[in-house]
Design an enzyme around this catalytic site. Structure first.
Site, PDB file in Angstrom:
ATOM      1  CE1 TYR A 166      -3.883   2.232   0.658  1.00 52.73           C
ATOM      2  CE2 TYR A 166      -2.705   2.983   2.609  1.00 52.73           C
ATOM      3  CZ  TYR A 166      -3.753   3.120   1.717  1.00 52.73           C
ATOM      4  OH  TYR A 166      -4.664   4.131   1.885  1.00 52.73           O
ATOM      5  CE  LYS A 170      -3.723   5.174  -1.319  1.00 53.84           C
ATOM      6  NZ  LYS A 170      -4.699   5.558  -2.365  1.00 53.84           N
TER       7      LYS A 170
END
Ligand SMILES: NC(=O)c1ccc[n+]([C@@H]2O[C@H](COP(=O)([O-])OP(=O)(O)OC[C@H]3O[C@@H](n4cnc5c(N)ncnc54)[C@H](O)[C@@H]3O)[C@@H](O)[C@H]2O)c1
Length: 306
Positions: A166, A170
């Site tokens: 993640y 991001k």
């Protein structure tokens, strides 16, 4: 009444059936945008499919007198991105605003993370933001107007335990946003990131074992996803035409402008560097300025300034 800030604009909001995306879709519609509500209606880990949640948001927008169309494609392929943008063109004849918001989590410590967990998260967030952007920008370039808003996270900007996939996605989205902002600047198209903090199902699993964790969750629960939407509408509007390549943190009633990665100290040696020379000089120079290892939870655990 003042002219609505997004009058006659056509917006695609991905992952718009729930949480932050739903609030952005509703507020954009309230401000005059025609909205494509994209969502495949999966679980927060990306499994399962359900058209119901996206249909519900379309009904809610129509219920307040707005215009909306549903799209159920996954953002995670280039074909999906094209189909999502095509929905905007078919229903409303244009594509002016893209909010890349769809997201899932597959948290795991790096030493246990599987290829499937890595790919699922990277494909949804990073490739998904590329896919929809890639399909939309030729139209914006031709029209010489456009707004791209991408969701990043402090998990990437600061770091967070168990979120290598993640966080990589991001922070990748920050790079995607900056280069898109540069590539599209001459066409009057902006690209910015929002780093949201909001109580949604996505963060419903954060730990509440210690007293400090419980207090933190109680605070986050007061920060609903509706606080993120006004910033997205502003960034999508003419009022933000000079804002591009930026990262805005939004947490309840607080908006933060993030800094960008730049060198903070440098050292130079006339004879160049050997490992031994660096080992000798490092402790008295760069070592004093090392940024401590932190998690986003630690870093942002101060009281909101509101
Ligand atoms: N909630 C927070 O505090 C927080 C913090 C940092 C970043 N974010 C980011 O904000 C965005 C929205 O998160 P949220 O908290 O509202 O989560 P959420 O789970 O409530 O909503 C995400 C939506 O995306 C949809 N979705 C997932 N994968 C998709 C795909 N491939 N194609 C189409 N739709 C898909 C889901 O069905 C869901 O409706 C995400 O990008 C998330 O990473 C949220």
């Amino acid at each position: 009444m003042a002219t609505p800030m997004l009058k006659d604009k056509v917006a695609v909001v991905t992952g718009a059936a729930r949480g932050i995306g739903r609030e952005i879709a509703l507020l954009m519609a309230q401000h005059g945008a025609k909205v494509v509500v994209n969502d495949y209606g999966g679980g927060s880990d990306g499994t399962g499919r359900d058209h119901g949640p996206a249909d519900e948001v379309v009904s809610a927008i129509k219920g307040i007198g707005g215009q909306a169309a549903a799209n159920y494609d996954s953002v995670a392929t280039v074909a999906g991105g094209q189909a999502i943008v095509q929905t905007a063109l078919d229903h409303f004849g244009s594509i002016d605003i893209v909010v890349n918001n769809a997201g899932i989590l597959r948290d795991r410590m790096i030493f246990n993370m599987t290829e499937e967990e890595w790919d699922a998260v990277i494909n949804t967030h990073l490739k998904g933001s590329f896919s929809v952007t890639r399909a939309a920008v030729p139209h914006m370039r031709e029209k010489k107007w456009g707004r791209l808003i991408n969701m990043t996270s402090t998990s990437g900007l600061v770091g967070n335990v168990g979120q290598a996939n993640y966080a990589a996605a991001k922070l990748g989205i920050v790079g995607l946003t900056k280069v898109t902002a540069l590539d599209m600047a001459r066409y009057n198209v902006t690209a910015n990131c929002i780093s949201p903090f909001a109580w949604t199902r996505m963060i419903g699993t954060i730990p509440t074992e210690t007293e400090a964790q419980k207090t933190r969750v109680e605070k986050i629960k007061k920060m609903g996803p509706e606080h993120i939407a006004p910033v997205a509408v502003f960034l999508a509007s003419e009022a933000a035409k000079e804002v591009s390549g930026q990262i805005f943190g939004v947490r309840g009633k607080e908006i933060m402008l993030f800094g960008h990665m730049r060198p903070i100290r440098n050292i130079h040696h006339d004879q160049g560097w050997t490992p031994e020379r660096l080992a000798e000089i490092f402790p008295g120079t760069l070592k004093h300025h090392l940024v401590p290892l932190e998690t986003s939870g630690q870093y942002f655990n101060y009281d909101p300034l509101v």
